[in-house]
Write a protein that holds these residues in place. Structure first.
Motif, PDB file in Angstrom:
ATOM      1  N   VAL C 254       0.874  -1.136   0.086  1.00 11.08           N
ATOM      2  CA  VAL C 254      -0.005   0.026   0.013  1.00 11.08           C
ATOM      3  C   VAL C 254       0.821   1.311  -0.119  1.00 11.08           C
ATOM      4  O   VAL C 254       2.061   1.144   0.690  1.00 11.08           O
ATOM      5  CB  VAL C 254      -1.010  -0.014   1.404  1.00 11.08           C
ATOM      6  N   THR C 255       0.395   2.278  -0.687  1.00 11.12           N
ATOM      7  CA  THR C 255       1.199   3.386  -0.769  1.00 11.12           C
ATOM      8  C   THR C 255       0.152   4.703  -0.218  1.00 11.12           C
ATOM      9  O   THR C 255      -0.860   4.837  -0.631  1.00 11.12           O
ATOM     10  CB  THR C 255       1.326   3.942  -2.259  1.00 11.12           C
ATOM     11  N   VAL C 256       0.790   5.489   0.962  1.00 15.42           N
ATOM     12  CA  VAL C 256      -0.086   6.184   1.452  1.00 15.42           C
ATOM     13  C   VAL C 256       0.556   7.583   1.429  1.00 15.42           C
ATOM     14  O   VAL C 256       1.825   7.963   1.551  1.00 15.42           O
ATOM     15  CB  VAL C 256      -0.012   5.907   2.898  1.00 15.42           C
ATOM     16  N   ARG C 257      -0.495   8.565   1.051  1.00 16.24           N
ATOM     17  CA  ARG C 257      -0.011   9.875   0.604  1.00 16.24           C
ATOM     18  C   ARG C 257      -0.596  10.798   1.991  1.00 16.24           C
ATOM     19  O   ARG C 257      -1.698  11.009   2.132  1.00 16.24           O
ATOM     20  CB  ARG C 257      -0.763  10.414  -0.243  1.00 16.24           C
ATOM     21  N   THR C 258       0.328  11.376   2.900  1.00 18.27           N
ATOM     22  CA  THR C 258      -0.109  11.987   3.762  1.00 18.27           C
ATOM     23  C   THR C 258       1.107  12.900   4.292  1.00 18.27           C
ATOM     24  O   THR C 258       2.528  12.651   3.788  1.00 18.27           O
ATOM     25  CB  THR C 258      -0.258  11.312   5.296  1.00 18.27           C
ATOM     26  N   ASN C 259       1.002  14.071   4.932  1.00 23.71           N
ATOM     27  CA  ASN C 259       2.122  15.052   5.269  1.00 23.71           C
ATOM     28  C   ASN C 259       3.512  15.105   4.238  1.00 23.71           C
ATOM     29  O   ASN C 259       4.466  14.839   4.747  1.00 23.71           O
ATOM     30  CB  ASN C 259       2.978  14.453   6.670  1.00 23.71           C
ATOM     31  N   ASN C 260       2.849  15.493   2.933  1.00 18.28           N
ATOM     32  CA  ASN C 260       3.826  16.149   2.013  1.00 18.28           C
ATOM     33  C   ASN C 260       4.577  14.709   1.640  1.00 18.28           C
ATOM     34  O   ASN C 260       5.940  14.839   1.248  1.00 18.28           O
ATOM     35  CB  ASN C 260       4.541  16.960   2.378  1.00 18.28           C
ATOM     36  N   ARG C 261       4.077  13.493   1.640  1.00 19.30           N
ATOM     37  CA  ARG C 261       4.917  12.218   1.371  1.00 19.30           C
ATOM     38  C   ARG C 261       4.088  11.323   0.707  1.00 19.30           C
ATOM     39  O   ARG C 261       2.822  11.201   1.009  1.00 19.30           O
ATOM     40  CB  ARG C 261       5.160  11.556   2.600  1.00 19.30           C
ATOM     41  N   PHE C 262       4.665  10.491  -0.115  1.00 17.44           N
ATOM     42  CA  PHE C 262       3.921   9.252  -0.437  1.00 17.44           C
ATOM     43  C   PHE C 262       4.786   8.148  -0.183  1.00 17.44           C
ATOM     44  O   PHE C 262       5.997   8.316  -0.420  1.00 17.44           O
ATOM     45  CB  PHE C 262       3.632   9.228  -2.321  1.00 17.44           C
ATOM     46  N   ALA C 263       4.445   7.153   0.469  1.00 16.22           N
ATOM     47  CA  ALA C 263       5.131   6.404   1.265  1.00 16.22           C
ATOM     48  C   ALA C 263       4.731   4.916   1.144  1.00 16.22           C
ATOM     49  O   ALA C 263       3.455   4.656   1.409  1.00 16.22           O
ATOM     50  CB  ALA C 263       5.362   6.882   2.727  1.00 16.22           C
ATOM     51  N   GLY C 264       5.640   4.254   0.889  1.00 15.11           N
ATOM     52  CA  GLY C 264       5.386   2.790   1.132  1.00 15.11           C
ATOM     53  C   GLY C 264       5.816   2.049   2.092  1.00 15.11           C
ATOM     54  O   GLY C 264       6.510   2.788   3.143  1.00 15.11           O
ATOM     55  N   ARG C 265       5.866   0.878   2.410  1.00 18.09           N
ATOM     56  CA  ARG C 265       5.859   0.485   3.718  1.00 18.09           C
ATOM     57  C   ARG C 265       7.260  -0.498   3.723  1.00 18.09           C
ATOM     58  O   ARG C 265       7.508  -1.311   2.829  1.00 18.09           O
ATOM     59  CB  ARG C 265       5.032  -0.546   4.294  1.00 18.09           C
TER      60      ARG C 265
END
Lengths: 334, 334, 334, 334
Positions: C254-265
């Protein structure tokens, strides 16, 4: 105020910088050119609104219309022209290398120190690349802790036939040499060169190479140079810190989904990858000249790159670890 | 040759364009300014080497030192200044919107057609963004087959209190309206607006919205506008073709691995995301003016955006599908 | 037909494998257990439908209900139990290491060769990971040309206080040692260990390390081990070929977009990363035992890993390049 | 304890589930089979250690060796067999659809409610996919705020000639219908179907479609179905919350750099994408049956999917918004 630049050497790179100074950047003009091929210099001058042609670099340096000098000539001539600019007290931008020997670099340093103010900038443009700048900004922020390692790759699709294994250091990895000194804010103290299995596409050329650099803090850098890898011009880097890592992002504006693939683009060559960095590099140089300063890679950086390159070439030839012996650093470059 | 620009409106955007024209781009200067706040205009002029201050836009347009006009004033004044520039036969760059009504846009088109040559460019800068250009280049290459759909998102971290649901169309999605007309090379013929569950962070504001645009070929565009989504300024787009898709790449120069995450950066605001596009937009405009042409988004594009916006606002209010009725397109814009 | 397994050692790993054999995989049962802590063995047996408890490994091996043996006991006991299983002609799965000395490994090889058929499998589970398998499949396809280099990282969030610098080789990088032998289909012939700047979070521990392995073809492998890097369990690898490269994909659902980030785990630990690989490893072992064959990492692989580990430990201590001297490879392992 | 399953229907899907129950999962066996093609059932039974062949589904359901029933027969027969299993008080797993009409689904619900305990599970396997589960876990964590929108794509490389536009809803998007009900924890209340430009590769087939679902909270779902897009089987989804978004990660184990591209893999078909989800789905069903519970998608979920599908088919045909009218939900499914 327009900064008027005199350009020594109007080959491919010189022409490209003239294009940049006159049609891309603000605040610059080109008022004088020279080249070992004088006819070429004349032809270039004809395409400019108001440029003198000089038969020697020294003459160009002393042209009153010239505020600052740009040296894009053949490497062995760099020392002479940079020294002339320093003698004239004019800012000078010198494409890499600063000079072809450590001794020549030291003579330039000596002259600049004697003059008492920084005049010389060397053309290491990675410091101006937005990706490297973002990487350095993460490293400097402390978000990944103290930096301990950096993994780099420098890949070219192909090189011409006259390319030698030493050029993988002096022409190719020299960009990483300058970059890591800047990224880590410290000197390289030793180097090794390891030789992987040879890429058969390069014939006899010893390629790829795996270069190891030791920083003064003990941090280790590994640099893979692969200069016949066909698939693209691929510059990557990951800094490993105590609590995390930071890596250059992919340089791809579009993702295409076809044929059971989702694919981003790898640049074809250094132009595609670094053209913006060159623009920023020169805009900042022009702005600095106008405002009375020169802030980019210095003579000292050019000298250090030369010493590290020499050590790496020695390491490549001997197969051993080779230490980097730098002169004492003058206060001017603190 | 330097293109001398007269700037009408020296608010935040006007100031930023003056900075761009004078310190970033090649070949431009600013020789005249005006503003509804004359003191502000005077202050700005003082920071420029050689700029006249005018008390009206009409006066500025007719200043002989002015080669081309830049309109950055309040939207309702655009028509008047653009018409003045056309009357004077001077190229004019007008920030969006071209005018605040369809009728005003048509009056500008009529004047330009009567003049017989394109003079007007409207400030839709996405066409100059390297990511959108790369996307269009894939679409045009045929690599994904004929384009059938496009999915877009336009996300802002937050909007000011006076922002209305209609502004999600007229101020926000209007960029997608222009972009898809350019991307697909055809007109929008109808639109719907769907209302998802409301974001509680926006108070009473109906946000997000899901806009649907039908192109003349039948292709469908969906645009999510989310203007209080906090996490960043996130502009995305994927064109779906018959055999593949192409999407804007991530705009992130660095990937950071910390806290069980590998993370790229989402821009904070439109400046971070599109500053380069503005630079390219203006450099191409300046180069075009110098070379006698104007090639960017035209009066027709400004008009079409206005008509589509109006239809979308109607669709938002009525809850129904709303068709787009365009006037006949003059040959000048073929 | 159900394969009945006898389990020697019911510590954390033994228990996990019993869970796997009885509640995850098809075709297996556990009919006997033993442990140096007999009470623990009894407790485990009570949770199983039909399992004998034995006071020694030898007794368990010779239990008629036992079709195959699983050795999860303390490393120094592996040799004895594996030899007992071979003597009984029963397939045996031995968690790494096969044995704690090269000599012990050779004794096992000798016994197995004397028996005349492969009975022993060693627990190197990366060969069963879908990501590594996909990577090997690209390498084997020839799509990137002959493989010349591989860059690996093996990162752990933290290690317990008794962890020594040698364990970075014998416990941590040993997985890469087996993996690259399998990936490249050749032996490691020499190794070096470089010591980057120390991670202060590990106290006195020399961490990270940069290991270099030379393959018999000349291909070079570099492995970064960072065992206190906090941010996650991050296993990466990129094979560099003559015309391209292939790397392990990101292991993120999953890729999460929060806090000026797109982030994988990034996985938290080896369980999250490799639990599926363990399942596949054991299902294939069970299927092989049932069908009369044993196809996974062999005694030879266990022996080679031991020899390379020893050489790397020597290289770590001496600071020099250390060569790998293997015995002649019996035809059984061709 | 082994759960003995009786399988009704041994076509492609039935065979695959038998393989799964007997060679992949723990705790299951197959003790009875039947099929409209009795010879096929006999052939399948021969490959099993101990399976009865029955000439009717009802007979199979009442076979004493059968603990639980698996219905993989032709859709129109589902109701009959599921009702038979409920009548016998045996757990039954029914491949989608639960039944071919809303009324039939309601009859099953009625029977199950009368029985007083959940016995029926419907084969919506996305709820068991690790990617969707990770996505739901982010949504449920509140990390992106309340969910307001979801964007989905369901792309197939190609469909057979008999595939109709309605099947894009009833066979294809029905997976998204179940998934979003589960993801958002609420019912779909209305739907629209928009028709983009037609993909010429599908001949007369109206493809792609853009489906819009309104949830009871007001959240909006858009689903692109593209069933002839050639490039791969591409299932994507992004939930848009108040302060962030979460999307399914890329399902690619390896990244390959060749030909000016860095590329991950898009699965070829649903097998490659969802084979693990099927394994998890059945392992959890088997475990539930053994432990006395049935926890997956219920009769109610099968019914709701049927009602939403019917509404969407009506919306496709009429071009209008179509509301979803559900019966009252029995407490059994709370």
């Amino acid at each position: 105020m327009t900064v008027n630049v005199g350009v020594i050497g109007v080959g491919m790179i010189g022409k490209d910088h003239i294009r940049r100074l006159t049609t891309v950047l603000a605040g610059a003009g080109v008022t004088a050119v020279t080249d070992v091929n004088l006819d070429e210099a004349k032809k270039v001058a004809e395409g400019l609104p108001n440029a003198n042609v000089h038969s020697t670099g020294e003459e160009l340096v002393n042209d009153d219309s010239v505020d600052a000098v740009l040296v894009c000539s053949w490497g062995p001539t760099h020392e002479e022209y940079v020294l002339a600019a320093v003698a004239a007290g004019k800012p000078v931008f010198c494409e890499k290398p600063l000079a072809t020997t450590q001794e020549a670099c030291l003579r330039i340093i000596e002259a600049e120190v004697a003059f008492g103010r920084r005049l010389v900038q060397v053309g290491y443009m990675r410091r101006y690349d937005s990706y490297y700048r973002a990487l350095k900004s993460v490293v400097d922020s402390g978000d990944i802790g103290a930096p301990l390692l950096m993994h780099c790759t420098h890949r070219n699709p192909s090189v011409p036939g006259h390319y030698t294994r030493e050029m993988a250091i002096t022409d190719t990895a020299v960009h990483e040499i300058d970059m890591v000194r800047w990224m880590f804010g410290e000197e390289i103290v030793a180097t090794r060169v390891l030789k992987p299995r040879k890429n058969s596409l390069g014939g006899e050329l010893e390629d790829p190479l795996l270069l190891i650099f030791e920083m003064s803090s003990g941090a280790l850098i590994d640099v893979e140079t692969s200069v016949n890898i066909r698939y693209g011009y691929d510059i990557r880097g990951e800094v490993v810190g105590e609590t995390g890592t930071a890596a250059l992002g992919e340089f791809s504006p579009v993702t295409v989904r076809t044929n059971n693939r989702f694919a981003g683009r790898v640049p074809e060559d250094w132009r595609e990858r670094f053209i913006s960095a060159y623009d920023v590099e020169f805009q900042e140089w022009i702005d600095g000249v106008r405002d009375g300063g020169t802030y980019g890679p210095s003579s000292w950086d050019g000298y250090a790159a030369a010493v590290v390159s020499d050590a790496a070439v020695e390491a490549l030839r001997s197969g051993n670890r080779s230490t980097v012996e730098l002169a004492e650093k003058p206060a001017l470059y603190a």
